[in-house]
Design an enzyme around this catalytic site. Structure first.
Site, PDB file in Angstrom:
ATOM      1  N   CYS A 118      45.909  18.990 -30.901  1.00 58.03           N
ATOM      2  CA  CYS A 118      44.775  18.486 -30.337  1.00 58.03           C
ATOM      3  C   CYS A 118      44.802  17.074 -30.236  1.00 58.03           C
ATOM      4  CB  CYS A 118      43.522  19.033 -31.191  1.00 58.03           C
ATOM      5  SG  CYS A 118      43.422  18.468 -32.644  1.00 58.03           S
TER       6      CYS A 118
ATOM      7  N   HIS B 267      38.784  18.231 -34.755  1.00 54.35           N
ATOM      8  CA  HIS B 267      39.072  18.455 -33.372  1.00 54.35           C
ATOM      9  C   HIS B 267      38.846  17.402 -32.622  1.00 54.35           C
ATOM     10  CE1 HIS B 267      40.114  20.688 -29.741  1.00 54.35           C
ATOM     11  NE2 HIS B 267      38.867  20.399 -29.216  1.00 54.35           N
TER      12      HIS B 267
END
Length: 325
Positions: free
Chosen positions: A92, A167
């Site tokens: 990510c 994230h």
């Protein structure tokens, strides 16, 4: 993001400006990433030209029966820019960077990245994510910034620990509107049109990010904000030459100080990245053996346990104080 699913060889990376800047350098880009400690206009003005904001947060999965939290903005299925889905775990950080880079007009990048962006230009987000994370050279660049795997506990039958997952998402301007690009979401999120004058897209981004931070408990440190910007050194060097040519000693001294600060920051980043790449297991093992031979290992272990306990109690006390404030 880190969970126990398939990673396809992608390793975790830290949310650190030095790590991201090294990634950009490896991709042949004249850009850097800086930590952001404030969203006030004065702080953001010093980072111009600023291309995107990268937001790291603690990711909490929701079950199919749970009610999803209300989100700002609106889904844009017809998003006109570059958007790739995250299809493997641990990628990510690099994916967030690519989602930002793919929307910078006239991006001057290295040949491999330019070819990848051109090849995926007309793909849907899911296919684009698959192609990007299948690029061996990109995975190698990403993994080069991760600490080496010293040893594996696989096969020992030890219980797996559930670690917190983090994230990355990106906020950036695309065709006159502020967008949020989250590789785990089906669509880009549109936060509205911005005014080109004044602060431009950063004004809306500030409001959106501050509202998002307010959803965390008071004193929470489960997020981080980074700024993707032009490398300031070339501009500073040009300013230095100009002020030297006209004999402006005051401005020359100011620019020299800023250049010195930038160079010192790069040297610190380079040192920290070298530590990340180095395997310290041998050193740790040698130190533990020396302590054991000297009969000091038990005392050192007890001291470490006490230090950890004291640190946790101090963190808990600081959190309680901030909540009271």
């Amino acid at each position: 993001m880190s969970v126990d699913d398939e990673t396809s060889g992608w390793q975790l990376t830290e949310s650190d400006p030095g790590v991201f800047t090294e990634l950009l350098k490896s991709l042949g880009l004249p850009l850097i990433v800086d930590d952001l400690y404030s969203l006030d206009p004065e702080s953001l003005a010093t980072l111009q030209p600023l291309h995107a904001l990268i937001f790291l947060f603690k990711w909490i999965p929701t079950s199919s029966n749970s009610v999803a939290p209300q989100r700002a903005g609106s889904d844009d299925p017809d998003f006109p820019g570059f958007f790739a889905h995250q299809v493997v775990n641990n990628a990510c950080a690099t994916l967030a960077v690519l989602n930002a880079l793919g929307n910078i007009p006239s991006l001057n990048s290295g040949p491999q990245l330019a070819d990848l962006l051109q090849f995926t230009a007309h793909m849907d987000p899911q296919t684009r994510g698959l192609v990007i994370t299948s690029a061996d050279w990109l995975r190698e660049v990403h993994n080069a910034l991760s600490p080496p795997s010293a040893f594996s506990l696989d096969g020992l039958g030890l219980p797996k620990k559930t670690e917190d997952a983090y994230h990355f998402v990106v906020y950036l301007p695309v065709m006159g509107a502020l967008y949020e690009l989250d590789g785990l979401k089906p669509y880009a999120l549109r936060h509205g049109v911005y005014n080109e004058s004044g602060e431009g897209w950063l004004k809306i981004a500030r409001d959106v990010i501050e509202d998002r931070i307010k959803t965390y408990p008071v004193g929470a440190l489960e997020f981080n904000l980074l700024a993707l910007r032009d490398d300031p050194l070339p501009s500073l060097q040009s300013q230095l030459e100009y002020y030297q040519s006209i004999g402006d000693t005051c401005s020359t001294s100011d620019i020299l100080g800023r250049i010195t600060d930038e160079i010192s920051k790069r040297e610190r980043w380079a040192f920290e990245n070298s530590l990340r790449r180095h395997n310290h297991v041998g050193l740790v093992q040698a130190l533990l053996l020396s302590l054991a031979k000297a009969g000091r290992l038990s005392a050192a272990e007890e001291g470490a346990r006490k230090a950890l306990k004291d640190r946790l109690e101090q963190q808990k006390a600081r959190g309680e104080d901030m909540q009271e404030d």
